[in-house]
Design a protein around this motif. Structure first.
Motif, PDB file in Angstrom:
ATOM      1  N   ILE A  56       1.071   9.818 -11.725  1.00  0.00           N
ATOM      2  CA  ILE A  56       1.819   9.010 -10.755  1.00  0.00           C
ATOM      3  C   ILE A  56       0.943   7.906 -10.200  1.00  0.00           C
ATOM      4  CG2 ILE A  56       2.932   9.073  -8.480  1.00  0.00           C
ATOM      5  CD1 ILE A  56       3.885  11.899  -9.165  1.00  0.00           C
ATOM      6  N   VAL A  57      -0.291   8.261  -9.863  1.00  0.00           N
ATOM      7  CA  VAL A  57      -1.226   7.272  -9.321  1.00  0.00           C
ATOM      8  C   VAL A  57      -1.460   6.156 -10.330  1.00  0.00           C
ATOM      9  CG1 VAL A  57      -3.579   6.892  -8.514  1.00  0.00           C
ATOM     10  CG2 VAL A  57      -2.334   8.947  -7.799  1.00  0.00           C
ATOM     11  N   GLN A  58      -1.708   6.523 -11.564  1.00  0.00           N
ATOM     12  CA  GLN A  58      -1.962   5.512 -12.597  1.00  0.00           C
ATOM     13  C   GLN A  58      -0.752   4.612 -12.813  1.00  0.00           C
ATOM     14  OE1 GLN A  58      -3.286   7.585 -16.118  1.00  0.00           O
ATOM     15  NE2 GLN A  58      -5.047   8.518 -15.076  1.00  0.00           N
ATOM     16  N   LEU A  59       0.436   5.193 -12.784  1.00  0.00           N
ATOM     17  CA  LEU A  59       1.656   4.395 -12.973  1.00  0.00           C
ATOM     18  C   LEU A  59       1.827   3.387 -11.838  1.00  0.00           C
ATOM     19  CD1 LEU A  59       4.383   3.760 -14.323  1.00  0.00           C
ATOM     20  CD2 LEU A  59       5.369   5.650 -12.986  1.00  0.00           C
ATOM     21  N   ARG A 116       0.820  -1.198   0.000  1.00  0.00           N
ATOM     22  CA  ARG A 116       0.000   0.000   0.000  1.00  0.00           C
ATOM     23  C   ARG A 116       0.859   1.255   0.000  1.00  0.00           C
ATOM     24  NH1 ARG A 116      -4.812   1.724   4.174  1.00  0.00           N
ATOM     25  NH2 ARG A 116      -5.824   3.201   2.767  1.00  0.00           N
ATOM     26  N   VAL A 117       0.531   2.178  -0.898  1.00  0.00           N
ATOM     27  CA  VAL A 117       1.215   3.468  -1.004  1.00  0.00           C
ATOM     28  C   VAL A 117       0.181   4.568  -0.770  1.00  0.00           C
ATOM     29  CG1 VAL A 117       2.505   5.037  -2.490  1.00  0.00           C
ATOM     30  CG2 VAL A 117       2.886   2.561  -2.660  1.00  0.00           C
ATOM     31  N   VAL A 118       0.470   5.464   0.172  1.00  0.00           N
ATOM     32  CA  VAL A 118      -0.416   6.602   0.453  1.00  0.00           C
ATOM     33  C   VAL A 118       0.275   7.884   0.001  1.00  0.00           C
ATOM     34  CG1 VAL A 118      -1.551   7.952   2.246  1.00  0.00           C
ATOM     35  CG2 VAL A 118      -1.571   5.462   2.377  1.00  0.00           C
ATOM     36  N   ILE A 119      -0.472   8.730  -0.696  1.00  0.00           N
ATOM     37  CA  ILE A 119       0.058  10.003  -1.180  1.00  0.00           C
ATOM     38  C   ILE A 119      -0.682  11.135  -0.482  1.00  0.00           C
ATOM     39  CG2 ILE A 119       0.518  11.462  -3.179  1.00  0.00           C
ATOM     40  CD1 ILE A 119       0.326   8.991  -4.939  1.00  0.00           C
ATOM     41  N   PHE A 120       0.062  11.982   0.234  1.00  0.00           N
ATOM     42  CA  PHE A 120      -0.519  13.183   0.829  1.00  0.00           C
ATOM     43  C   PHE A 120      -0.231  14.365  -0.086  1.00  0.00           C
ATOM     44  CE2 PHE A 120      -0.128  10.563   4.642  1.00  0.00           C
ATOM     45  CZ  PHE A 120      -1.386  10.742   5.193  1.00  0.00           C
ATOM     46  N   THR A 121      -1.292  15.091  -0.428  1.00  0.00           N
ATOM     47  CA  THR A 121      -1.115  16.192  -1.381  1.00  0.00           C
ATOM     48  C   THR A 121      -2.248  17.199  -1.243  1.00  0.00           C
ATOM     49  OG1 THR A 121      -0.841  16.758  -3.717  1.00  0.00           O
ATOM     50  CG2 THR A 121      -2.360  14.967  -3.196  1.00  0.00           C
ATOM     51  N   ASP A 122      -1.967  18.420  -1.645  1.00  0.00           N
ATOM     52  CA  ASP A 122      -3.002  19.444  -1.763  1.00  0.00           C
ATOM     53  C   ASP A 122      -3.341  19.693  -3.231  1.00  0.00           C
ATOM     54  OD1 ASP A 122      -0.683  20.644  -2.582  1.00  0.00           O
ATOM     55  OD2 ASP A 122      -0.808  22.386  -1.259  1.00  0.00           O
ATOM     56  N   TYR A 134       0.669  -1.539  -7.205  1.00  0.00           N
ATOM     57  CA  TYR A 134       0.533  -0.999  -5.861  1.00  0.00           C
ATOM     58  C   TYR A 134      -0.916  -0.621  -5.568  1.00  0.00           C
ATOM     59  CZ  TYR A 134       5.624  -0.680  -5.622  1.00  0.00           C
ATOM     60  OH  TYR A 134       6.966  -0.981  -5.605  1.00  0.00           O
ATOM     61  N   ASP A 135      -1.276  -0.694  -4.304  1.00  0.00           N
ATOM     62  CA  ASP A 135      -2.575  -0.216  -3.826  1.00  0.00           C
ATOM     63  C   ASP A 135      -2.387   1.232  -3.408  1.00  0.00           C
ATOM     64  OD1 ASP A 135      -5.004   0.261  -2.666  1.00  0.00           O
ATOM     65  OD2 ASP A 135      -4.697  -1.056  -0.943  1.00  0.00           O
ATOM     66  N   VAL A 136      -2.898   2.162  -4.203  1.00  0.00           N
ATOM     67  CA  VAL A 136      -2.611   3.585  -4.017  1.00  0.00           C
ATOM     68  C   VAL A 136      -3.854   4.319  -3.534  1.00  0.00           C
ATOM     69  CG1 VAL A 136      -1.733   5.684  -5.107  1.00  0.00           C
ATOM     70  CG2 VAL A 136      -0.954   3.447  -5.915  1.00  0.00           C
ATOM     71  N   SER A 137      -3.655   5.200  -2.557  1.00  0.00           N
ATOM     72  CA  SER A 137      -4.740   6.074  -2.101  1.00  0.00           C
ATOM     73  C   SER A 137      -4.191   7.480  -1.914  1.00  0.00           C
ATOM     74  CB  SER A 137      -5.360   5.571  -0.803  1.00  0.00           C
ATOM     75  OG  SER A 137      -4.415   5.562   0.239  1.00  0.00           O
ATOM     76  N   ILE A 138      -5.046   8.479  -2.140  1.00  0.00           N
ATOM     77  CA  ILE A 138      -4.673   9.883  -1.992  1.00  0.00           C
ATOM     78  C   ILE A 138      -5.359  10.438  -0.757  1.00  0.00           C
ATOM     79  CG2 ILE A 138      -4.783  12.180  -3.035  1.00  0.00           C
ATOM     80  CD1 ILE A 138      -4.782  10.873  -5.761  1.00  0.00           C
ATOM     81  N   GLU A 139      -4.604  11.127   0.087  1.00  0.00           N
ATOM     82  CA  GLU A 139      -5.133  11.719   1.306  1.00  0.00           C
ATOM     83  C   GLU A 139      -4.776  13.195   1.320  1.00  0.00           C
ATOM     84  OE1 GLU A 139      -6.945  10.096   3.414  1.00  0.00           O
ATOM     85  OE2 GLU A 139      -6.568   8.006   2.875  1.00  0.00           O
ATOM     86  N   SER A 140      -5.664  13.985   1.919  1.00  0.00           N
ATOM     87  CA  SER A 140      -5.376  15.411   2.072  1.00  0.00           C
ATOM     88  C   SER A 140      -5.214  15.802   3.532  1.00  0.00           C
ATOM     89  CB  SER A 140      -6.505  16.247   1.444  1.00  0.00           C
ATOM     90  OG  SER A 140      -7.745  15.931   2.049  1.00  0.00           O
TER      91      SER A 140
END
Length: 246
Positions: free
Chosen positions: A19-22, A5-11, A28-34
């Motif tokens: 990046i998420v699609q790649l 699992r990969v978590v991306i923190f971003t605004d 990878y199991d990708v999620s975006i968090e704010s």
């Protein structure tokens, strides 16, 4: 087997869709968090990516992750638009594992994520093995302590005092004294090696010697019986000692 699992923190989620699609494409199991405050609700996270328009904002997110006990060991990779060496130095001091500069190169992104995930897993294996080793040593130490006789005792008119101080947590050292009729038996011995195996071998040595002594054997016969009884279980270990009978 679940994906890492990969978590991306971003605004700016729109800026990192490629990046998420790649990452999803390579498995990878990708999620975006704010909101980093929800971070603790996420389990089994292998790596965190942080991307904010202002590097100072990314710095605060990294600081939160690295000062939280349950998340401080998760590797953090910061994505940056341009290098600011002063802020990057501060980020490394806080605890980031790496950084990647835009424009993102696919191979660099995938290889760095894979590297830090592997390092995290290897560190966890080492910590698990170290915990098992400590538990094994504690068990061996308890076994040895239970096998020791009283530190001060009178045996058929002879005062015997003893003090057991192993140089490490546990070793292959053993001593014992006991009486059989009017005879007093006393010995101190060392079994090569450390840990549970040596502690169990100490127990076997104690049992063999006491059993042989109960039959009124000479001390030389007791030692010979110990040798014959233990040679099949000692393997590459060996016993040296001083054996007395009075």
């Amino acid at each position: 087997m679940p994906s890492d699992r990969v978590v991306i923190f971003t605004d700016s989620p729109d800026n990192i869709q490629d990046i998420v699609q790649l990452l999803e494409f390579v498995g990878y199991d990708v999620s975006i968090e704010s909101d980093v405050s929800t971070f603790l609700k996420n389990n089994n996270i292998q790596v965190v990516l942080v991307y904010y328009q202002l590097l100072k904002n990314a710095q605060e997110v990294v600081r939160y992750i690295k000062t939280t006990q349950s998340t401080k060991d998760i590797p953090v990779i910061v994505l940056i638009q341009e290098k600011n060496y002063v802020t990057l130095l501060e980020l490394y001091q806080i605890g980031i594992s790496d950084y990647i500069e835009f424009p993102i190169i696919d191979v660099e992104l995938i290889s760095k994520i894979a590297l830090h995930i592997e390092l995290k897993k290897n560190r966890e294996k080492i910590e698990s093995l170290y915990k098992e080793l400590r538990e094994s040593l504690d068990l061996a130490s308890s076994l040895q302590t239970l096998m020791l006789p009283e530190p001060i005792e009178m045996c058929n008119g002879i005062w015997i005092t003893s003090n057991y101080m192993p140089s490490q947590i546990v070793g292959g050292d053993i001593y014992d004294y006991f009486t059989v009729g009017e005879d007093v038996y006393l010995y101190t011995a060392d079994i090569s090696g450390h840990g549970v195996q040596s502690a169990l071998l100490c127990s076997a040595v104690k049992s063999v010697i006491r059993s042989a002594a109960q039959r009124g054997l000479y001390i030389s016969e007791v030692v010979n019986e110990l040798q014959d009884s233990m040679k099949t279980v000692l393997g590459h270990n060996y016993v040296t000692g001083l054996f007395l009978k009075r």
